[in-house]
Design a protein around this motif. Structure first.
Motif, short mmCIF file in Angstrom:
data_model
loop_
_atom_site.label_atom_id
_atom_site.label_comp_id
_atom_site.label_asym_id
_atom_site.label_seq_id
_atom_site.Cartn_x
_atom_site.Cartn_y
_atom_site.Cartn_z
N GLU A 377 62.31 -26.70 59.66
CA GLU A 377 62.01 -26.12 60.97
C GLU A 377 62.55 -26.94 62.12
O GLU A 377 63.17 -26.41 63.06
N ALA A 378 62.35 -28.26 62.08
CA ALA A 378 62.74 -29.12 63.21
C ALA A 378 64.24 -29.15 63.46
O ALA A 378 64.69 -29.54 64.54
N ASN A 379 65.04 -28.72 62.47
CA ASN A 379 66.50 -28.77 62.61
C ASN A 379 67.06 -27.64 63.47
O ASN A 379 68.23 -27.70 63.88
N TYR A 380 66.27 -26.62 63.73
CA TYR A 380 66.78 -25.45 64.44
C TYR A 380 66.41 -25.54 65.91
O TYR A 380 65.36 -25.05 66.35
N VAL A 381 67.27 -26.19 66.68
CA VAL A 381 67.06 -26.37 68.11
C VAL A 381 67.60 -25.16 68.88
O VAL A 381 66.91 -24.58 69.71
N GLN A 382 68.82 -24.77 68.61
CA GLN A 382 69.38 -23.56 69.22
C GLN A 382 68.74 -22.33 68.58
O GLN A 382 68.33 -22.35 67.41
N PRO A 383 68.59 -21.23 69.33
CA PRO A 383 67.92 -20.04 68.80
C PRO A 383 68.52 -19.59 67.47
O PRO A 383 69.72 -19.34 67.38
N THR A 384 67.67 -19.52 66.44
CA THR A 384 68.12 -19.17 65.10
C THR A 384 67.10 -18.26 64.44
O THR A 384 65.90 -18.59 64.39
N PHE A 385 67.54 -17.13 63.93
CA PHE A 385 66.67 -16.23 63.18
C PHE A 385 66.62 -16.68 61.72
O PHE A 385 67.64 -16.73 61.04
N ILE A 386 65.42 -17.01 61.24
CA ILE A 386 65.20 -17.25 59.82
C ILE A 386 64.72 -15.92 59.25
O ILE A 386 63.70 -15.39 59.66
N ILE A 387 65.47 -15.37 58.29
CA ILE A 387 65.20 -14.00 57.84
C ILE A 387 64.91 -13.96 56.34
O ILE A 387 65.17 -14.91 55.61
N ASP A 388 64.32 -12.83 55.90
CA ASP A 388 64.13 -12.50 54.48
C ASP A 388 63.22 -13.51 53.78
O ASP A 388 63.67 -14.39 53.04
N TYR A 389 61.92 -13.33 54.00
CA TYR A 389 60.90 -14.24 53.48
C TYR A 389 60.39 -13.76 52.12
O TYR A 389 60.44 -12.57 51.80
N PRO A 390 59.81 -14.67 51.33
CA PRO A 390 59.15 -14.25 50.08
C PRO A 390 58.00 -13.29 50.38
O PRO A 390 57.29 -13.46 51.38
N VAL A 391 57.79 -12.33 49.51
CA VAL A 391 56.76 -11.31 49.74
C VAL A 391 55.38 -11.93 49.85
O VAL A 391 54.50 -11.43 50.58
N GLU A 392 55.14 -13.05 49.16
CA GLU A 392 53.82 -13.67 49.17
C GLU A 392 53.45 -14.23 50.53
O GLU A 392 52.28 -14.47 50.82
N MET A 393 54.44 -14.45 51.39
CA MET A 393 54.19 -15.03 52.71
C MET A 393 53.84 -13.99 53.76
O MET A 393 53.41 -14.35 54.86
N SER A 394 53.99 -12.71 53.43
CA SER A 394 53.95 -11.69 54.48
C SER A 394 53.21 -10.44 54.01
O SER A 394 53.81 -9.44 53.63
N PRO A 395 51.88 -10.48 54.04
CA PRO A 395 51.09 -9.35 53.51
C PRO A 395 51.22 -8.05 54.30
O PRO A 395 50.82 -7.00 53.80
N LEU A 396 51.75 -8.09 55.53
CA LEU A 396 51.83 -6.89 56.37
C LEU A 396 53.27 -6.40 56.54
O LEU A 396 53.52 -5.52 57.36
N CYS A 397 54.17 -6.94 55.75
CA CYS A 397 55.59 -6.70 55.95
C CYS A 397 56.17 -5.86 54.81
O CYS A 397 55.81 -6.02 53.64
N LYS A 398 57.11 -4.98 55.15
CA LYS A 398 57.72 -4.09 54.15
C LYS A 398 58.65 -4.88 53.23
O LYS A 398 59.37 -5.79 53.67
N LYS A 399 58.62 -4.53 51.94
CA LYS A 399 59.51 -5.17 50.98
C LYS A 399 60.97 -4.90 51.33
O LYS A 399 61.31 -3.86 51.87
N HIS A 400 61.81 -5.90 51.04
CA HIS A 400 63.22 -5.81 51.38
C HIS A 400 63.87 -4.63 50.66
O HIS A 400 63.63 -4.40 49.48
#
Length: 505
Positions: A377-400
Motif C-alpha cells: 500500500e505505501a508504495n502507491y503515492v501517485q493515484p493508482t487503481f488496485i483492481i480485481d480482489y479475491p472474492v473472500e475480501m468483498s462480500p457485497l461485490c459481484k464476481k468477476h
C-alpha cells in the motif's frame, strides 16, 4: 475557578465598561456592508465605493500614538488596519470613548464594529479611517500566546496540537491558514456535488441509527433505544440503504454521510468520519474508474487550478488516466510471491515468512488484505487503481465476469493510503445470502469485524436491483491530500480526544 492576572484585569475592564454606560454585549444588530478582503482586493480600482463603510471584527493589535492609534481588525476574511483618532470618535469635552474605553478597557480579542472610510497611508497600506466605534463583545480570556510585533500586529506562536485540537475556536481566531483549510474542505465537497448534480444524480439521506451495522467490515458503536427496547448501532457505512434506493427505481443516488467505527485512532483514522457514497444503475466498475478519475481531476482543478497537488515533499498529479494494477500483481511486484492460487494455510505461512502478524480468526480475505497493507500500500503515492480482489475480501461485490475467484472491485491508492473503494455491485440475492453466511462463519471464529446478515436487504434484492456501480470516498482523507495536511485531526473541526483533565470554568 482561579483566574490569571490578565483574566482578572479583563473582568475589571468589563465592570468599568458597564459603569461608564457602555454595554459590552449589546443585543441590537450591527450592519456590515464590507469585508477586509473586499477592501484589499477592490479599493485600488474603485475608491468611490469605500467612502462610507461599516465593518466588524476582533481587535488583533494596537499601536498607540497618543491622540491617535493604529489598530488591526480581523474579520472572517482577513485583517485590515484601522486608523483611530480621538477627535473623530469623540465629541465635545467627552473623551471617554477614546481615552478610557478604546485605550484602556479594550483588549486584543475584543469584538468591535466601526464605521469610516478607506484611505491609503503614506507607507502605501490600505486602511480604514474610523469615524465611529461600537463595542460588540468583550473578550474575557486572552488569546493564547500571541506576540505583537513593532507594527502592532499579532502573530500566533502556538504549535501544541493538543491545544489546537481541543480549543479549535481559539486556533481559528489566531490562524488564518487554519480557517482557509476548512474553507477548502467545503469547496471540495461543493466540487463533488457539482459533478453529481450535473449528471442528474439525487442527493439523499439514510439512517445513522441502524438495527444492523451493515455495508462494511468494521466494529460498530452500540446503543439502546428505550422506547422500542432494541439495540441499535451507529452506522459503519450507508451502502445497503443506498442500494435499497436503487432497487426502488432511482438511477443514481449519493450521500455525504457521517460514519462511525469503534476502532483505533491514528493520523489517518478518527472514529467519526465523513464519507461520500454514490451508486449508479446500469454501470460497472470500469465505468466507475473513469468517473472517479473525472471527479478527482475536477476537484484538483477547482481547488488549485492545476491537476498537480503538493503533499508534503511529494507532488501528486490527478491528471487522467490513473495507473491500474490487479491486487495479486501488486503483491507479486512488491514481495516476489505469487499468492493467486494459495489457500488459507498457505497464505498464513506467507504472512509468517514476511513477518506479518495475523490472528487465528482471520480468513483468506483478511490474510490477503494484511499482506497488501503491510507490503504494498505505501508504495502507491501517485493515484493508482488496485483492481480485481479475491472474492473472500468483498462480500457485497459481484464476481468477476472472466476471472474465477475474483470480484470486480477497485480501491484507489493515493499517497500510500486508500482513498476510494468501489464495486460492480452484487445484485444476485442467492449469491449475496451465501456471502453473508460465510461472514457469519468468520464471526463465529472470533472476527469482530465480520458482517451481519441483513435479511431486509436480501428481501430488497429479491425484488431486483439493476446492474449497478458503487463507490465510496473518504472526504477526510481527500481533504488531507488537497490541503496538504499531515493528520486527519488537522481537517476535522473537533477531532475525537480523551476528556480533558482538570477542566474548571
Amino acid at each position: 475557578m482561579e483566574l490569571s492576572e490578565q483574566e482578572l484585569q479583563r473582568r475589571k475592564s468589563l465592570e468599568e465598561l458597564t459603569r461608564l454606560g457602555v454595554n459590552p454585549y449589546p443585543a441590537e444588530q450591527f450592519e456590515v456592508n464590507v469585508t477586509a478582503k473586499d477592501i484589499k482586493e477592490n479599493y485600488g480600482r474603485d475608491k468611490t465605493s469605500y467612502k462610507n463603510i461599516s465593518i466588524a471584527g476582533r481587535i488583533m493589535g494596537v499601536r498607540d500614538m497618543g491622540k491617535a492609534c493604529f489598530s488591526i481588525l480581523q474579520d472572517s476574511t482577513g485583517r485590515i488596519q484601522l486608523y483611530v483618532r480621538r477627535d473623530d470618535i469623540c465629541t465635545g469635552e467627552d473623551k471617554t470613548l477614546y481615552d478610557v474605553v478604546f485605550k484602556k478597557l479594550l483588549d486584543i480579542g475584543d469584538i468591535i464594529g466601526i464605521q469610516g472610510f478607506v484611505f491609503t497611508t503614506k507607507t502605501g497600506e490600505i486602511s480604514i479611517h474610523v469615524t465611529s466605534l461600537k463595542v460588540l463583545c468583550k473578550s474575557l480570556r486572552p488569546l493564547p500566546v500571541i506576540k505583537t510585533d513593532a507594527e502592532g500586529q499579532a502573530h500566533d506562536v502556538v504549535t501544541d496540537p493538543e491545544f489546537r485540537y481541543r480549543q479549535r475556536y481559539a486556533d481559528l481566531i489566531i490562524n488564518q491558514d487554519v480557517r482557509e483549510r476548512f474553507i477548502k474542505r467545503t469547496q471540495i465537497i461543493n466540487s463533488l456535488r457539482q459533478t453529481f448534480n450535473s449528471k442528474g444524480y439525487l442527493e439523499v439521506e439514510t439512517p445513522i441509527l441502524q438495527p444492523i451495522p451493515g455495508g462494511a467490515a468494521a466494529r460498530p458503536f452500540t446503543t439502546h433505544h428505550n422506547a422500542l427496547d432494541i439495540p441499535l448501532y451507529l452506522r459503519i457505512a450507508n451502502e445497503l440503504y443506498l442500494k435499497r434506493l436503487i432497487v426502488g427505481g432511482y438511477d443514481g443516488v449519493y450521500e455525504f454521510a457521517k460514519d462511525f467505527r469503534n476502532e483505533g485512532m491514528d493520523r489517518s483514522h478518527n472514529p467519526e468520519f465523513t464519507v461520500m457514497e454514490i451508486y449508479v444503475a446500469y454501470k460497472d466498475y470500469n465505468w466507475m474508474m473513469d468517473f472517479t478519475e473525472e471527479m478527482l481531476e475536477k476537484v484538483a482543478l477547482d481547488l488549485h487550478g492545476d491537476t498537480k497537488v503538493q503533499v508534503g515533499d511529494m507532488t501528486i498529479d490527478f491528471q487522467r488516466p490513473f495507473k491500474r494494477i490487479t491486487m495479486y500483481d501488486a503483491i507479486k511486484e512488491h514481495t516476489g510471491i505469487d499468492i493467486s492460487e494459495m489457500d488459507e494455510a498457505q497464505l498464513r505461512k506467507v504472512c509468517n515468512d514476511l513477518g506479518i502478524h495475523v490472528e487465528a480468526s482471520m480468513g483468506k480475505g483478511k490474510l490477503v488484505d494484511e499482506i497488501f497493507g503491510e507490503k504494498c500500500e505505501a508504495n502507491y503515492v501517485q493515484p493508482t487503481f488496485i483492481i480485481d480482489y479475491p472474492v473472500e475480501m468483498s462480500p457485497l461485490c459481484k464476481k468477476h465476469r472472466s476471472k474465477a475467484g475474483l470480484v470486480e472491485r477497485f480501491e484507489l491508492m493515493v499517497n500510500g493510503k486508500e482513498l476510494c473503494n468501489a464495486y460492480t455491485e452484487l445484485n444476485d440475492p442467492i449469491d449475496q445470502r451465501n456471502r453473508f453466511e460465510e461472514q457469519v462463519k468468520l464471526m463465529e471464529r472470533g472476527d469482530n469485524e465480520a458482517m451481519y446478515i441483513d435479511r431486509d436487504f436480501l428481501r430488497a434484492l429479491e425484488y431486483g436491483m439493476p446492474p449497478t456501480a458503487g463507490m465510496g470516498i473518504g472526504i477526510d482523507r481527500l481533504s488531507m491530500i488537497m490541503t496538504n495536511s499531515p493528520s486527519i485531526q488537522d481537517i476535522l473541526f473537533f477531532p475525537q480526544m480523551r476528556p480533558e483533565k482538570n477542566l474548571e470554568l
